[in-house]
Write a protein that holds these residues in place. Structure first.
Motif, PDB file in Angstrom:
ATOM      1  N   ILE A  11     -20.037  30.585   2.639  1.00  0.00           N
ATOM      2  CA  ILE A  11     -20.985  31.556   3.183  1.00  0.00           C
ATOM      3  C   ILE A  11     -22.344  31.422   2.505  1.00  0.00           C
ATOM      4  N   GLU A  12     -22.349  31.348   1.181  1.00  0.00           N
ATOM      5  CA  GLU A  12     -23.610  31.229   0.433  1.00  0.00           C
ATOM      6  C   GLU A  12     -24.370  29.962   0.789  1.00  0.00           C
ATOM      7  N   ARG A  13     -23.653  28.872   1.014  1.00  0.00           N
ATOM      8  CA  ARG A  13     -24.277  27.578   1.269  1.00  0.00           C
ATOM      9  C   ARG A  13     -24.448  27.290   2.761  1.00  0.00           C
ATOM     10  N   HIS A  14     -24.014  28.231   3.615  1.00  0.00           N
ATOM     11  CA  HIS A  14     -24.081  28.025   5.073  1.00  0.00           C
ATOM     12  C   HIS A  14     -23.390  26.718   5.445  1.00  0.00           C
ATOM     13  N   ALA A  15     -22.215  26.496   4.847  1.00  0.00           N
ATOM     14  CA  ALA A  15     -21.474  25.252   5.038  1.00  0.00           C
ATOM     15  C   ALA A  15     -20.210  25.513   5.843  1.00  0.00           C
ATOM     16  N   GLY A  16     -19.905  24.613   6.751  1.00  0.00           N
ATOM     17  CA  GLY A  16     -18.681  24.707   7.530  1.00  0.00           C
ATOM     18  C   GLY A  16     -17.487  24.119   6.809  1.00  0.00           C
ATOM     19  N   ALA A  17     -17.765  23.420   5.706  1.00  0.00           N
ATOM     20  CA  ALA A  17     -16.699  22.819   4.901  1.00  0.00           C
ATOM     21  C   ALA A  17     -17.243  22.527   3.517  1.00  0.00           C
ATOM     22  N   LEU A  18     -16.336  22.398   2.584  1.00  0.00           N
ATOM     23  CA  LEU A  18     -16.740  21.992   1.242  1.00  0.00           C
ATOM     24  C   LEU A  18     -15.692  21.087   0.649  1.00  0.00           C
ATOM     25  N   ASP A  71     -27.308  18.699  -3.011  1.00  0.00           N
ATOM     26  CA  ASP A  71     -26.439  19.471  -3.890  1.00  0.00           C
ATOM     27  C   ASP A  71     -25.235  19.903  -3.057  1.00  0.00           C
ATOM     28  N   PRO A  72     -24.214  19.034  -2.926  1.00  0.00           N
ATOM     29  CA  PRO A  72     -23.117  19.324  -2.004  1.00  0.00           C
ATOM     30  C   PRO A  72     -22.300  20.540  -2.412  1.00  0.00           C
ATOM     31  N   ALA A  73     -21.813  21.263  -1.420  1.00  0.00           N
ATOM     32  CA  ALA A  73     -20.947  22.417  -1.657  1.00  0.00           C
ATOM     33  C   ALA A  73     -19.566  21.905  -2.052  1.00  0.00           C
ATOM     34  N   PHE A  74     -19.048  22.436  -3.168  1.00  0.00           N
ATOM     35  CA  PHE A  74     -17.709  22.062  -3.611  1.00  0.00           C
ATOM     36  C   PHE A  74     -17.134  23.174  -4.474  1.00  0.00           C
ATOM     37  N   VAL A  75     -15.824  23.152  -4.604  1.00  0.00           N
ATOM     38  CA  VAL A  75     -15.100  23.999  -5.553  1.00  0.00           C
ATOM     39  C   VAL A  75     -14.085  23.108  -6.249  1.00  0.00           C
ATOM     40  N   THR A  76     -13.543  23.606  -7.334  1.00  0.00           N
ATOM     41  CA  THR A  76     -12.510  22.855  -8.049  1.00  0.00           C
ATOM     42  C   THR A  76     -11.142  23.198  -7.488  1.00  0.00           C
ATOM     43  N   LEU A  77     -10.168  22.407  -7.852  1.00  0.00           N
ATOM     44  CA  LEU A  77      -8.794  22.635  -7.422  1.00  0.00           C
ATOM     45  C   LEU A  77      -8.262  23.995  -7.864  1.00  0.00           C
ATOM     46  N   ASN A  78      -8.835  24.560  -8.914  1.00  0.00           N
ATOM     47  CA  ASN A  78      -8.375  25.847  -9.442  1.00  0.00           C
ATOM     48  C   ASN A  78      -8.998  27.039  -8.727  1.00  0.00           C
ATOM     49  N   ALA A  79      -9.927  26.803  -7.815  1.00  0.00           N
ATOM     50  CA  ALA A  79     -10.599  27.893  -7.115  1.00  0.00           C
ATOM     51  C   ALA A  79      -9.630  28.590  -6.163  1.00  0.00           C
ATOM     52  N   THR A  80      -9.947  29.840  -5.861  1.00  0.00           N
ATOM     53  CA  THR A  80      -9.169  30.589  -4.879  1.00  0.00           C
ATOM     54  C   THR A  80      -9.807  30.419  -3.502  1.00  0.00           C
ATOM     55  N   VAL A  81      -9.057  30.785  -2.489  1.00  0.00           N
ATOM     56  CA  VAL A  81      -9.587  30.754  -1.128  1.00  0.00           C
ATOM     57  C   VAL A  81     -10.808  31.670  -1.037  1.00  0.00           C
ATOM     58  N   ALA A  82     -10.765  32.819  -1.700  1.00  0.00           N
ATOM     59  CA  ALA A  82     -11.907  33.749  -1.675  1.00  0.00           C
ATOM     60  C   ALA A  82     -13.151  33.092  -2.260  1.00  0.00           C
ATOM     61  N   GLU A  83     -12.999  32.381  -3.363  1.00  0.00           N
ATOM     62  CA  GLU A  83     -14.133  31.694  -3.975  1.00  0.00           C
ATOM     63  C   GLU A  83     -14.676  30.603  -3.057  1.00  0.00           C
ATOM     64  N   ALA A  84     -13.775  29.892  -2.407  1.00  0.00           N
ATOM     65  CA  ALA A  84     -14.206  28.829  -1.490  1.00  0.00           C
ATOM     66  C   ALA A  84     -14.951  29.411  -0.292  1.00  0.00           C
ATOM     67  N   SER A 123     -12.173  23.579   5.089  1.00  0.00           N
ATOM     68  CA  SER A 123     -13.085  23.807   6.203  1.00  0.00           C
ATOM     69  C   SER A 123     -12.765  25.099   6.934  1.00  0.00           C
ATOM     70  N   GLU A 124     -13.662  25.448   7.846  1.00  0.00           N
ATOM     71  CA  GLU A 124     -13.428  26.608   8.711  1.00  0.00           C
ATOM     72  C   GLU A 124     -12.109  26.441   9.459  1.00  0.00           C
ATOM     73  N   ARG A 125     -11.812  25.214   9.836  1.00  0.00           N
ATOM     74  CA  ARG A 125     -10.556  24.931  10.548  1.00  0.00           C
ATOM     75  C   ARG A 125      -9.352  25.246   9.665  1.00  0.00           C
ATOM     76  N   ASP A 126      -9.438  24.925   8.366  1.00  0.00           N
ATOM     77  CA  ASP A 126      -8.351  25.253   7.436  1.00  0.00           C
ATOM     78  C   ASP A 126      -8.179  26.762   7.315  1.00  0.00           C
ATOM     79  N   ILE A 127      -9.291  27.480   7.299  1.00  0.00           N
ATOM     80  CA  ILE A 127      -9.212  28.941   7.233  1.00  0.00           C
ATOM     81  C   ILE A 127      -8.475  29.475   8.452  1.00  0.00           C
ATOM     82  N   MET A 128      -8.831  28.960   9.624  1.00  0.00           N
ATOM     83  CA  MET A 128      -8.223  29.442  10.863  1.00  0.00           C
ATOM     84  C   MET A 128      -6.771  28.989  11.014  1.00  0.00           C
TER      85      MET A 128
END
Length: 145
Positions: free
Chosen positions: A28-35, A10-23, A49-54
């Motif tokens: 965090i919920e999925r313990h994923a370094g990227a989605l 069940d891969p972690a993903f968000v839609t293009l309409n999601a906010t950074v907060a939602e992503a 990814s975490e790299r994009d956040i940073m």
């Protein structure tokens, strides 16, 4: 061995309409370094990814609650298919310096997200099994491809 067997089912993903907060919350919920970021058709449009956040978001001064993830995601995405071998996936991830590889069907629709950790864990499991077989005098099993 199919990459889909190594991926989260069940891969972690968000839609293009999601906010950074939602992503970030999803990561965090999925313990994923990227989605994966997908469009309305579930086609991969980018990775966040975490790299994009940073690199892109942390010092932007923009609020996570209103910043669209599509503005912070990596749009250039290297992808794999179910036919990609684990060895090929590992090589692509190392060469492109990505720790995550979306696995897509022939239409670009998300099937799974492979982490470099998934490939390495599978390789460690295989090596451990081969060592057990050597210790017990049984023939070693096939290698991960």
């Amino acid at each position: 061995m199919s990459l889909l067997n190594l991926c989260d089912h069940d891969p972690a993903f968000v839609t293009l309409n999601a906010t950074v907060a939602e992503a970030i919350k999803m990561m965090i919920e999925r313990h994923a370094g990227a989605l994966a970021v997908v469009d309305d058709e579930h086609v991969v449009a980018g990775m966040f990814s975490e790299r994009d956040i940073m690199k892109k978001f942390a010092l932007s001064g923009r609020p996570a609650e209103t910043t669209p993830v599509r503005e912070m995601m990596s749009q250039y995405v290297v992808m794999g298919s179910p036919e990609t071998t684990p060895a090929e996936a590992l090589q692509v991830m190392v060469e492109s310096r990505h720790r995550h590889l979306p696995i897509v069907d022939e239409d670009g629709k998300l099937l799974g997200v492979l982490s470099i950790r998934h490939v390495l864990e599978a390789k460690i499991d295989l090596l451990a099994e081969q060592l057990r077989r050597i210790e017990t005098g049984k023939p070693a099993s096939a290698t991960i491809q």
